[in-house]
Structure formats: structure tokens, C-alpha cells
Write an enzyme that holds these catalytic residues in place. Structure first.
Site, PDB file in Angstrom:
ATOM      1  N   ASP A 195       0.835  -1.215   0.000  1.00 22.11           N
ATOM      2  CA  ASP A 195       0.000   0.000   0.000  1.00 22.11           C
ATOM      3  C   ASP A 195       0.860   1.252   0.000  1.00 22.11           C
ATOM      4  O   ASP A 195       1.879   1.314   0.678  1.00 22.11           O
ATOM      5  CB  ASP A 195      -0.886   0.042   1.249  1.00 22.11           C
ATOM      6  CG  ASP A 195      -2.164  -0.754   1.053  1.00 22.11           C
ATOM      7  OD1 ASP A 195      -2.825  -0.578   0.017  1.00 22.11           O
ATOM      8  OD2 ASP A 195      -2.487  -1.575   1.929  1.00 22.11           O
TER       9      ASP A 195
ATOM     10  N   LYS B  56      -7.979   9.664  10.681  1.00 25.59           N
ATOM     11  CA  LYS B  56      -7.400   9.032   9.496  1.00 25.59           C
ATOM     12  C   LYS B  56      -8.209   9.282   8.231  1.00 25.59           C
ATOM     13  O   LYS B  56      -7.677   9.713   7.206  1.00 25.59           O
ATOM     14  CB  LYS B  56      -7.252   7.521   9.718  1.00 25.59           C
ATOM     15  CG  LYS B  56      -6.713   6.796   8.480  1.00 25.59           C
ATOM     16  CD  LYS B  56      -6.576   5.306   8.689  1.00 25.59           C
ATOM     17  CE  LYS B  56      -6.111   4.633   7.407  1.00 25.59           C
ATOM     18  NZ  LYS B  56      -5.966   3.168   7.549  1.00 25.59           N
TER      19      LYS B  56
ATOM     20  N   ASP C 223      -4.245   2.426  -5.367  1.00 23.41           N
ATOM     21  CA  ASP C 223      -2.870   2.622  -4.888  1.00 23.41           C
ATOM     22  C   ASP C 223      -2.426   1.448  -4.015  1.00 23.41           C
ATOM     23  O   ASP C 223      -1.522   1.604  -3.193  1.00 23.41           O
ATOM     24  CB  ASP C 223      -2.745   3.939  -4.118  1.00 23.41           C
ATOM     25  CG  ASP C 223      -3.661   3.987  -2.902  1.00 23.41           C
ATOM     26  OD1 ASP C 223      -4.550   3.127  -2.796  1.00 23.41           O
ATOM     27  OD2 ASP C 223      -3.493   4.896  -2.063  1.00 23.41           O
TER      28      ASP C 223
END
Length: 1229
Positions: free
Chosen positions: A920, A989, A1148
Site C-alpha cells: 500500500d 485518518k 494505490d
């Protein structure tokens, strides 16, 4: 009364049945006026009346039979589809000894003592009813044969021209047809110069032809003509063309391509007279024929074997118009048969003419510096091959071909199998009987709907008739029954259903049937992929497919959204009318009347009133009792059973027979596709090859994980582990004091009533969400079970930003933790010396622990937990269940099983692993921003700089927010004091992650509010105030930590705002050459009236509307970054493929075999550096200036001037050295 008089009466009845209009056409139902004189007085005795009555009936029946025989012989009568009226009324002029006029007949009947004529009328009615069934049977047989001929009699072919000169010429030529052949007329007509008829016509678009400008009604017209030609209703298309052409306002909508389309249809039939009619209209509209127009005319001449003189004059005129003869064979798409007829005509005038050979396309090479290595010829390169032999792959191709030709696939449901009790068997028998009735009713309703729409089309209106004819009635009925079966108990929005049904018709009508040719070419293509074959030189799949000389697939025009919704709405209404069931199913003691299965009701959702189609509770209960265990999917909604076709163009690739677009977009939008079509083919090679590579990855189902999931799914689910509970576990309506019926009691206060309503709404919302999640899991698990022990592929396409997605929506690797755990690579790879270590690291990553620890620390931690890992693998549901505490529990369990098998193998390095290991990016959006701005501080926060330990930007932001909170708490801010001890990485987050993608403060507040509500100890009274406070502090922290990022965001936002004010949507080109345009325009309201309800929906893709400035400016920064991360992913994919690696991605997050993680990481870092070594922002500035500021006509605009100043002020960059990324271990980890 004499027998002769009765004979005249019967003959009069026969004459009345004869149409009043053109010969051979039966008058429409209800078109006959007056009344049959049943009540007229008679002086004949009753005995005589009886004798005459019998004879009259007999002769009447003979007349009817004779008429039917006449219809059969002529084959041109129009037989009504609807039921014949029980009584036929006839108007006849009074004659000697004949019937009296209606009013006189009624007056004469009054006062009569006896009414034998009334009894005769009743008997006649009875006899008519007896003969009606026989007549209807004959009519049913005649209908299909008669209908087409009757249509052609009613449809207008002769044009109504607005130019008096042309109208006079047409009339003169028609009258002198024997002396002036139509071919000569056409040759003379071609010499007429295009002209405009009035200022109104002059105001029409000068080009009229470019389909890029077709909007609204024009798109609808074009799709109507296309469907007419596809379904064999060319006279209808011509009729509508004539109708629109005859009215100046409607004529403005017609484009050259529409005239050409109808001309081509007549050319294929060799109908020169009708083709000439279209040429007259084309000239009358002031348009000049193009190559397609001449190709149609010459093709028709070839079919009719016309003389060389006419063809010669036609070719001469074409040359005078500046059109090249060779262009007929190179620039006009023709079938082999059409090309032969065209060549036949040309050779009559020019016997020595040789058509140019199809140009051998010189291999076009992408010149992008980023792709130079990919397309460099290197005989040493070794592209990966599949693990399957040629014979196995050919067998898989045949399986996939059968699935796509069937258009749907039925799989067994994984719902718990019920006991076959008498109740279940009876319910299944009842359902089978109902479906048999529904099929019959649906056929009837479809025929009546088609007749109604055909009548509208005959009046020159754009009806749905040709669209309804695209699929066979059998296909439509099957599709509607599948829709009824899948309808949820709480119902579905009529607009949603209409959209889905319309799309399904559109997708199925595109099915191409070139099976034999495809089979031969695909077999040759498989030589590149099979494990036991060789090719002359290594090449990419697209290059190999193009080398086979495969012709380009025809490009399909999308339908306007209004057509899609209107067609789907019509089909939904057919279903509502046809689907009925006995009322005894709902109330056993009720009379056996029929009641609707579907009800149309209104409901409020998100403060809007919407129409919903809801199944009757009795029908829902019947389905539940029957518990049928099958699910039906569209063939394009499931994974493929063979490797997809390589992408070779924006509309050619993926499925074998079902056309798929390379760039998905909102239905009805054409701007993306038009940009791609105008783009030079070589510019798209990088995207085409990357999509092909992603689709060529072979997958299989992880059977052990699937078994465990099914065990929970068929029990009561486990929401904590992502397995949805069944509907039986959904919250029920409140009972006792909170019961909804208490709202009716007078003693209940308004506040209590409001609370009851809120509670009921909450429970219903939870129940709907549970139903939706359950259905999604059911589809995924049923497909997984169906594909168990099989190899399958997931073809990919991309969105308008370049981000890639699998075409299969229900079962792919982009889903939840559970969805990803069910998949593994079909092709294994030995672990090698480092593979086991990467499996361990990956397992610790999945737990969510040790995020700030080094790779070595993570490996050591996995070794410490080996006992728990092996216990989880061996006894997942009965052991210590360590895996259930992980952030991604199902993937963690699958990894535990893989680690267990590897460590227990005799030689772990030789163990063949199919497990995908993920890497990641560290807040990938911020990584791109930091690289764009060369921001050293930001780069360090997102692991672009080498370091011994990974940096965690989320923890850093949380720490910075905590600093601000402490300062405010010391100053007595109450909310800051309440938040003490509650600010964590998890709380901030999601907001930090999405700020880079354009989340607003409002959206960020909602994200933080959700996290705070999940904390049980946090005082819920302060959630709203605390979320407001925290989102402000998060944005302040990011401003301090990523100053370069914010400046670039502001520059992009301001540029987009100014571009939007100039009246244009924002466009740019990605570093890989993909053209991008933002599809955000002001909403245009579309209303479809009539039927169950009027549907109104908004469309934001109408390019005739002004851009939506707010969406354009807010969308540009995140969309631009998305286009960069997709470019990075594609570069990584292509270089990994060149190195022989298996590679797939979830945006991603990059996946490969454990043995190849190190190589993939190296490629990933190198391509990121190469991408950002390009002057991306300066290239963007130059492109935008050229695109939006270089037009002299707008250069004086204040908005253009401001835009130019802004674009020239490219944000300055920092001092960060990109080369350091190549040595950053935790860049992707």
C-alpha cells in the site's frame, strides 16, 4: 320482407366492413359511424321473421367467411391487435326499401307492442360472439403477414419539400417517370447547389453533421433511425424523416448523418426511387452530399445494374464536389457485400478502376518518454504466459461464447436449502402456474404496447416502437420475469427500475454475431498466451491481436438518457399490467378475483417523494416459502471464463460479443468517448495495454475461506466479520408503548408521536440496509460457489479520470475484506528465498498492528505469534480465533492458512504459492502532492524520504491536533477539555486521507462524527460540537505540515473556477496521454410524462448546459491527482508485465506473488520517480493556455485574461530530491 331485401342487408354489412379509405385497408376499430338498425319496425309475421332471420344469419356468416378469405388472398388488410368490439355499427345511406336513418329507426321502434327485431338483435349478438373466437384465430394468423403491408400503405414516402423549385422538379419528374428514369433525375438533382430556404434555415448549424454536437432531440432522432434500420422498419424511418423534413422547425433537427442512414437503408434494398426522395430532402435542407451519400447512391445503382451514363454523371458530380473516388473504399465503412456492389457500379463507368487496397497500418508507436522502454524491441524480453495449454484455453473460449450468446447465466443460490415439505412444493407449483399465466399476459401486453407505439410512429412521432422490436418478445418476457423475481420486498424506485430495464435492452441489442470469424482469430491469439505454444517474436497482446488483421468493431452510438428511461418505464408498466395473481393468495376466503402483484406507491426518501414499485406481501411470502435456489445474471456482470479480448480502441476489447467501452461514464454522456475517438490511436497505447494486462490475470476461488463464510452465511451471519445477517434478524417494528398504532390514540402527545415515527424510520432504515448488504453478499458468494474449481478472468475498464475497475460488479478484488479473501491467483509461483518473509510481513500488515515498526520487527512479531497463526489456520472457528481481532480478519485468516502450508512444506522455498501479497502507498494522494511541489517536509511525512522506520502521517496529524487541543483546553475551551484522551489516529485518518481528494469541511465533520459515535465512552451530547472543532484543527494541522500541497490545490481550484466561467468544462491530458474532461454541468431537468407517474430526473452530463462551477473547481484537484495515481499504476503494471510478473491493483494498493514483491517495489519506486521527473504542472499550464486562452474571439474576455494570469503563475517548487524515493523502503509497504 323479401329475401332480396335481406340479401341487400347482408351485403350492406359486407360493404360496411370494407374500409372507407384506400383499398385493401380494414377500417380501424371505432372508425365506423352510425348504428346497425336493430330496432327498426317490421310488418312481417313472427314465423316469416324466424325464417328470414335464419337465412340472414347464414348469409351473414358466409359474408364474414368470404371477407376473411379475401384478406388472406390480398395480404394487405390491417387486422386490429385489440379485441374486436362485441357490437358492430354501420352507417348506410337510406335507400328504397332499406334501413331507416338511426333516429327514425328509433322513433319507429317506439310503441311497438312486440319486439321481435330486438330478439333478433340479441340472437345476432350471440351468433357474433360465437363467430368472434373463430375470427380472432384467423386474425392472429393473418396479423404478422398483414401488418407490414398495411403499414407501407399508410407510411408516407413522397417528401414534402419547402423549396418550390425542387417541389416542382419532383412533381414534373414523377409525372414523367417513364421518359425520365429516376437514375437520371438523381444525376440532375446532384448538380443542384445546396441552398438555404429562409433566414430560419440559415440560422441552423452550418455543418449539421458532426455527431459531437448531437444533443437532446437530435440524439433521440439518430437512435430512432438506427433502431428502425436494425429492426427492418426502414419505411417507418423514412416516414418519420419525411414528417420532420416537411416542418421547418423540426427540419432543423435533421443532420446529414440521418439522411445518409436512411439512404443507406434504401440502397441495401435496391430501392432507387425512395433513395432519390431522400436526396431531394437533403438538397431541400441545404446540405451537400458527402462520401457516404454517394456511396449509398452508387451502391444502389450497382444492385440495379444501371447504365454507365448515369453512373458517370454521378462520379463527375462527386469530383466537382471535391470528393475523391478512392475515399468511397477507404473512408466509408462498408460490409464486403456493399463494397462489391459499389465496385460493380464504379466499374461500369470506369472498367479499369482498381479499388485501393486496405492500407496496411504501419505500426504506430507511442512516443511518450515514459513508455519508451515498454515499446522498445527487445528479443530477450519474456512476457508471462498462462499455466493452461492451448486446448484448455480453446475449451474455455467455447464456454464463454455460449454464456455470452445466451446473454444471461443462471447460478445456484447459496441460501440455506429448505426441507421439501408439502408447503414448499405447493408454493413452487403455484409459482410455476403463475409464471405460465404471466408469460401469456406479457406477450399480449407487449403486442398491444407495440401496436400503440406503432400508431404513434405512423403519425410521425418518435415513439418507442423500434426499440421494443430490438429484442424478441421471448427475450423481453424473460427479462421482465427476472426483474419481478429480483425485486426486493421493500420495493424499488420506478426511476431506478426504468433505467436498469432500458440499459439491459441497450446492452443486449449490441450483441454482435461474428462467431465463426472470431473463433478463428481468437484461436491464433491464444498462441501468445498458452503454455505450450510459441510465437515468432515476443510482443504485447494488443500488438499480437492487431497483427492478425482483425477489423475494427463498429462503434455504437449511446442512447440518450431520456430514451433509456422512457423505454424502461414502458416495460415496467407492461410488467405491472400483466403480473396478476388470485386474491386467494392474499386472503384465503376472498373471491377468486385477480389482483396486481406489483403496486405503485409513493414514499419519502431523503426528503423527496419518489414513486416505488412494491411487490404484494402475499407474493413476497410465496417466494420465501418456495425458496427457489437460482439467481440470474447478465453475462457481462460475471467474470469471464477465458482471457478477455485485448483492448485495441476506446470501444473494442474485453468481452467476446458484448461491446464494452474503455471509459465508463454516466449513461447518455458522449463527451469522454468523443475525446477518445479524436485522440491519435498511438496516444492511447499505454492505457490500452495496461487495461489488457490487468484483465489477463487469471484468478481462482479460495475454497477453504469460502466454506467458512458459507457456514456463517447460512446460519445467522456475523456482521462483526462482514457476513450480513438474514432478514429474520432485522429489527421489527416497535411494540408496546412504542407501537406505531399508538400514534392514533388521542392521549399520545405530539412529541411522543414524533419519537415513535423516528424510531420506526430508524428501524426500517436498518432493515433496508441489512437487506441490501445481504443481497450483495448473496450475489458474491453464489458466484464464488459457481466458479469454485474454475479459472476465470476479470476484464477491466476505467473511469473518466483513468482509474481502473473490473467490469464484473458483484465478484472482484475491489470489494470488502471478505471479497478480497475469496480470491487468489490461479497461477502459482514458488516462494523462493524471501517469499515466506513477505507472507509474514503481509499478515502483520493485515492485523493493523506494528504500523510504525520496521519490516524486520514485523517478521519477528509474526514468528512470535506463529502458534496463534497455526491455530487460526487449523481451527478457525473452534480455536483461539486470533485472526478475528485483525483489521482485515478474512484476509488475515487466508494468509494464516497460506503461512501454515508454507512452513509445513518440506522445502518452504519450493512451495508454490497462489496468495496475493499487497503493498500500500502511504497516503498516496499526499505523496503525489509532495512530489509535485518538491515539498521536503511533506515528503518526509509520507515516506518519500528513506528512513529506518515508517512515518505515519495520520499519527502525526493526530499528534498536531492534540497540541492544538491542549492549548485550547488550557484557555478554558470546553469542547477541547471534553476531547482529552479521545484524539487518536483512527479518529482523524479518514479525513486526512480524503482531504487530498477534495473532501470539504462539511464532509470531514461527518467522517469525524461517525468515528466519535463509535467510541462508547465519549459523551454523545458533545459529538456535534466536537466534530466541528476537530475538523477545523485537522485542516489547520495539514496546512502547517503540507504548505506546498495547499498552494497547488489552490492553484488548481482557481484555474478550474476561471475555466468554468469562460463557459467550458475543465480538460487535461494525463502523462500517459489519456484525454480527460470533467462531466460536471448544470443540471438539466428531463421529464417523461404519462403512465404510472411522470418521471423527472436531473442530468449533469448535458454539454449544452453551462458548466457547474462549484463542481468543476472542487473536482479538479482530486481528479487531477487521481489521474496521476492511475498513470503511476499503469506504468508499474506495464513494467511488471515486461519483467514477467503477475500484477493487479486496487488503485494505490499493488498485488503480486510473494516471491516477486521486492521486484514490484523496485519498479513501483522507479516509475514514480520517472513520472514526477516530467514537468507535470508546467505541461498542464501549457495545455490549458492553448486550450482555453488561444482563441482570438475570446481573448478580450475578462475571465480569459484572469485565467491566463493564473495559469502563468505556476506554484513554485521546493528542494526535495526525487531520486531519494528509489531508496525509500516504506514508500509502498
Amino acid at each position: 320482407m323479401s329475401a332480396v331485401r335481406w340479401g341487400r342487408g347482408a351485403a350492406g354489412f359486407g360493404r360496411a366492413l370494407w374500409p372507407a379509405g384506400p383499398p385493401g385497408l380494414l377500417a380501424e376499430e371505432g372508425a365506423l359511424g352510425g348504428s346497425w338498425s336493430r330496432k327498426r319496425s317490421s310488418t312481417a309475421s313472427p314465423c316469416e321473421q324466424d325464417r328470414r332471420k335464419d337465412w340472414g344469419h347464414a348469409e351473414l356468416l358466409e359474408v364474414l367467411k368470404a371477407r376473411v378469405r379475401q384478406l388472406q388472398a390480398e395480404g394487405v388488410a390491417e387486422v386490429p391487435v385489440k379485441r374486436v368490439a362485441k357490437r358492430v355499427t354501420v352507417a348506410r345511406a337510406p335507400e328504397a326499401g332499406g334501413a331507416q336513418p338511426p333516429r327514425q329507426a328509433q322513433a319507429g321502434a317506439q310503441g311497438a307492442a312486440a319486439t321481435p327485431s330486438s330478439r333478433w338483435a340479441q340472437k345476432l349478438d350471440s351468433d357474433q360472439q360465437l363467430t368472434e373466437k373463430r375470427k380472432q384465430r384467423l386474425e392472429g394468423k393473418l396479423r404478422k403477414r398483414v401488418e407490414k403491408g398495411a403499414w407501407q400503405k399508410q407510411l408516407r414516402l413522397e417528401p414534402r419539400l419547402l423549396s418550390r423549385k425542387l417541389a416542382g422538379q419532383l412533381q414534373h419528374w414523377e409525372q414523367g417517370a417513364p421518359r425520365s428514369p429516376w437514375e437520371e433525375q438523381l444525376a440532375q438533382l446532384l448538380q443542384e447547389a445546396p441552398h438555404r430556404l429562409s433566414s430560419e434555415a440559415a440560422a441552423a448549424p452550418a455543418d449539421r453533421g458532426p455527431e459531437s454536437r448531437l444533443e437532446g432531440q437530435q440524439q433521440r432522432l439518430l437512435s430512432f433511425f438506427e433502431c428502425c434500420l436494425l429492426t427492418g422498419h426502414l419505411p417507418l424511418a423514412h416516414h418519420v424523416l419525411v414528417t420532420h423534413h416537411s416542418k421547418s422547425q423540426q427540419q432543423r433537427l435533421l443532420t446529414l448523418s440521418m439522411y445518409n442512414m436512411v439512404m443507406l437503408g434504401w440502397a441495401r434494398q435496391g430501392s432507387f426511387k425512395e433513395l432519390t426522395y431522400v436526396f431531394f430532402m437533403l438538397k431541400d435542407a441545404g446540405l451537400a452530399p458527402d462520401l457516404q451519400s454517394y456511396a449509398a447512391a452508387l451502391q444502389c445503382m450497382g444492385r440495379l445494374d444501371q447504365d454507365a451514363g448515369t453512373i458517370r454523371r454521378c462520379l463527375k458530380q462527386m469530383a466537382q464536389d471535391g470528393l475523391q473516388l478512392q475515399g468511397l473504399f477507404t473512408a466509408v465503412p462498408l460490409s464486403a457485400e456493399e463494397r462489391a456492389e459499389l465496385l460493380r457500379a464504379v466499374r461500369k463507368a470506369k472498367p479499369t478502376f482498381t479499388p485501393p487496397r486496405p492500407p496496411v497500418p504501419s505500426p504506430q508507436v507511442n512516443t511518450s518518454p515514459l513508455l519508451r522502454e515498454i515499446y522498445a524491441k527487445d528479443p530477450a524480453v519474456s512476457y508471462p504466459r498462462l499455466h493452461l495449454s492451448l486446448k484448455e484455453l480453446q475449451g474455455l473460449f467455447q464456454q464463454q461464447l455460449r454464456v455470452e450468446m445466451a446473454t444471461t447465466i443462471t447460478v445456484e443460490s447459496v441460501e440455506k436449502v429448505p426441507l421439501l415439505t408439502k408447503e414448499v412444493l405447493h408454493a413452487r407449483k403455484t409459482l410455476a402456474g403463475l409464471r405460465t399465466r404471466w408469460r401469456t399476459a406479457l406477450y399480449r401486453e407487449l403486442q398491444e404496447t407495440k401496436e400503440s407505439e406503432a400508431h404513434a410512429a405512423r403519425e410521425g412521432r418518435l415513439s418507442l416502437f423500434p426499440y421494443l422490436c430490438l429484442l424478441s418478445e421471448k427475450e423481453v418476457v424473460r427479462m421482465l420475469l427476472q426483474t419481478l423475481q429480483a425485486l426486493p420486498a421493500q420495493g424499488e424506485s420506478l426511476l431506478f427500475l426504468a433505467h436498469e430495464l432500458g440499459l439491459r435492452v441497450f446492452k443486449r441489442k449490441q450483441l454482435r454475431n461474428e462467431v465463426q470469424e472470431l473463433e478463428q482469430r481468437y484461436s491464433k491469439y491464444l498462441h501468445l498466451l498458452a503454455s505450450d505454444t510459441q510465437v515468432a517474436e515476443p510482443c504485447l497482446p494488443r500488438q499480437h491481436w492487431e497483427a492478425l488483421g482483425v477489423p475494427e468493431a463498429p462503434h455504437e452510438q449511446p442512447w440518450p438518457m431520456s430514451v433509456v428511461v422512457q423505454l424502461g418505464k414502458q416495460l415496467a408498466e407492461v410488467l405491472v399490467r400483466a403480473a396478476q395473481m388470485p386474491s386467494s393468495l392474499a386472503a384465503p376466503r376472498s373471491p377468486g378475483t385477480l389482483i396486481p402483484v406489483l403496486y405503485h406507491v409513493y414514499s419519502f426518501r431523503s426528503f423527496r417523494q419518489i414513486g416505488i414499485l412494491k411487490p404484494h406481501p402475499a407474493f413476497t411470502q410465496l417466494l420465501e416459502t418456495a425458496a427457489e435456489r437460482t439467481l440470474t445474471f447478465e453475462s457481462t456482470d460475471v467474470p469471464m471464463l477465458c482471457p478477455p479480448l485485448p483492448w485495441t480502441s476506446p470501444h473494442s476489447g474485453a468481452f467476446l460479443l458484448s461491446p464494452t467501452r474503455m471509459m465508463r461514464s454516466v449513461e447518455g454522456s458522449q463527451q469522454h468517448q468523443l475525446l477518445l475517438e479524436r485522440c491519435p490511436p498511438a496516444e492511447l497505447h499505454g492505457a490500452l495495454d495496461a487495461l489488457t494486462q490487468l484483465g489477463n490475470c487469471a484468478w481462482r476461488v479460495n475454497g477453504r475461506v469460502l466454506d467458512l463464510v458459507l457456514e456463517l452465511f447460512t446460519d445467522k451471519g456475523c456482521p462483526r466479520l462482514g457476513v450480513p445477517a438474514p432478514p429474520s434478524e432485522a429489527p421489527r417494528p416497535p411494540e408496546g408503548r412504542q407501537a406505531p398504532k399508538r400514534c392514533l390514540l388521542p392521549e399520545v402527545s405530539p412529541a411522543e408521536k414524533a419519537e415513535m415515527r423516528r424510531e420506526l424510520a430508524r428501524r426500517l432504515k436498518v432493515a433496508r440496509e441489512m437487506q441490501s448488504l445481504r443481497a450483495d453478499a448473496l450475489y458474491r458468494l453464489s458466484l464464488a460457489q459457481h466458479l469454485r474449481h474454475r479459472v476465470f478472468w476479470l476484464p477491466h475498464n476505467m473511469d473518466f479520470r483513468g482509474r481502473t475497475y473490473p467490469c464484473s460488479p458483484h465478484f472482484n478484488h475491489l470489494g470488502s475484506d471478505l471479497a478480497r479473501a475469496l480470491l487468489e491467483f490461479a497461477q502459482g509461483r514458488p516462494l523462493g528465498p524471501h517469499g515466506l518473509n513477505w507472507l509474514k510481513i503481509h499478515l502483520v500488515n493485515l492485523t493493523g498492528l506494528k504500523k510504525r515498526e520496521s519490516l524486520q520487527a514485523r517478521r519477528d512479531y509474526a514468528d512470535e505469534l506463529m502458534e496463534d497463526i497455526l491455530d487460526s489456520a487449523d481451527r478457525p472457528m473452534t480455536g483461539r480465533k486470533w485472526w478475528m481481532e485483525a483489521d482485515e480478519p478474512w484476509q488475515a485468516l487466508a494468509c494464516c492458512m497460506e503461512v501454515a502450508r508454507a512452513v509445513r512444506a518440506p522445502d518452504p522455498t519450493a512451495y508454490v504459492s497462489h496468495f496475493p501479497v499487497h503493498q500500500d502507498g502511504s497516503c498516496n494522494g499526499l505523496q503525489h502532492y509532495a512530489a509535485l511541489g518538491r515539498d521536503s517536509v511533506g515528503a518526509a511525512s509520507v515516506n518519500l524520504l528513506p528512513s529506518d522506520l515508517p512515518q505515519d502521517v495520520y499519527s502525526e496529524v493526530a499528534a498536531q491536533v492534540e497540541v492544538f487541543r491542549r492549548q485550547d483546553a488550557e484557555q478554558g475551551v470546553q469542547v477541547a477539555q471534553v476531547l482529552e484522551g479521545f484524539i487518536s489516529r483512527k479518529v482523524v485518518k479518514q479525513t486526512v486521507m480524503t482531504v487530498v481528494y477534495g473532501v470539504t469541511r462539511y464532509g470531514g465533520r461527518l467522517q469525524i462524527e461517525k468515528r466519535l459515535r463509535e467510541i462508547h465512552d465519549f459523551p454523545q451530547d458533545f459529538v456535534w460540537e466536537a466534530s466541528h472543532y476537530l475538523v477545523r484543527q485537522v485542516f489547520n494541522s495539514l496546512q502547517e505540515m503540507f504548505s506546498g500541497t495547499r498552494s497547488i490545490q489552490r492553484w488548481l481550484t482557481e484555474s478550474a473556477r476561471l475555466i468554468s466561467h469562460t463557459g467550458s468544462a475543465v480538460e487535461w491530458v494525463t502523462p500517459l496521454g489519456i484525454p480527460i474532461i470533467q462531466p460536471y454541468h448544470r443540471d438539466s431537468k428531463v421529464m417523461i410524462k404519462g403512465g404510472l407517474q411522470s418521471l423527472t430526473f436531473s442530468s449533469s452530463v448535458d454539454t449544452s448546459q453551462k458548466p457547474n462551477t462549484l463542481k468543476q473547481k472542487n473536482g479538479f484537484p482530486p481528479n487531477f491527482i487521481h489521474s496521476l495515481d492511475s498513470s503511476h499504476m499503469m506504468l508499474t503494471a506495464l513494467h511488471c508485465y515486461r519483467k514477467g510478473l503477475t500484477f493487479v491493483s486496487v488503485h494505490d494498493c499493488f498485488w503480486t506473488h510473494a516471491a516477486d514483491v521486492a521486484v514490484m517495489n523496485q519498479v513501483c519506486r522507479e516509475q514514480f520517480v520517472r513520472l514526477h521527473s516530467q514537468p507535470i504542472l508546467h505541461n498542464l499550464s501549457r495545455f490549458l493556455i492553448e486550450r482555453f486562452c488561444s482563441d482570438p474571439r475570446t481573448s478580450k474576455s475578462i475571465w480569459v485574461s484572469r485565467l491566463m494570469d493564473t495559469l502563468l503563475s505556476v506554484p513554485k517548487t521546493g528542494t526535495f530530491n526525487l531520486e531519494q524515493v528509489k531508496h525509500s523502503t516504506y514508500f509502498f509497504s
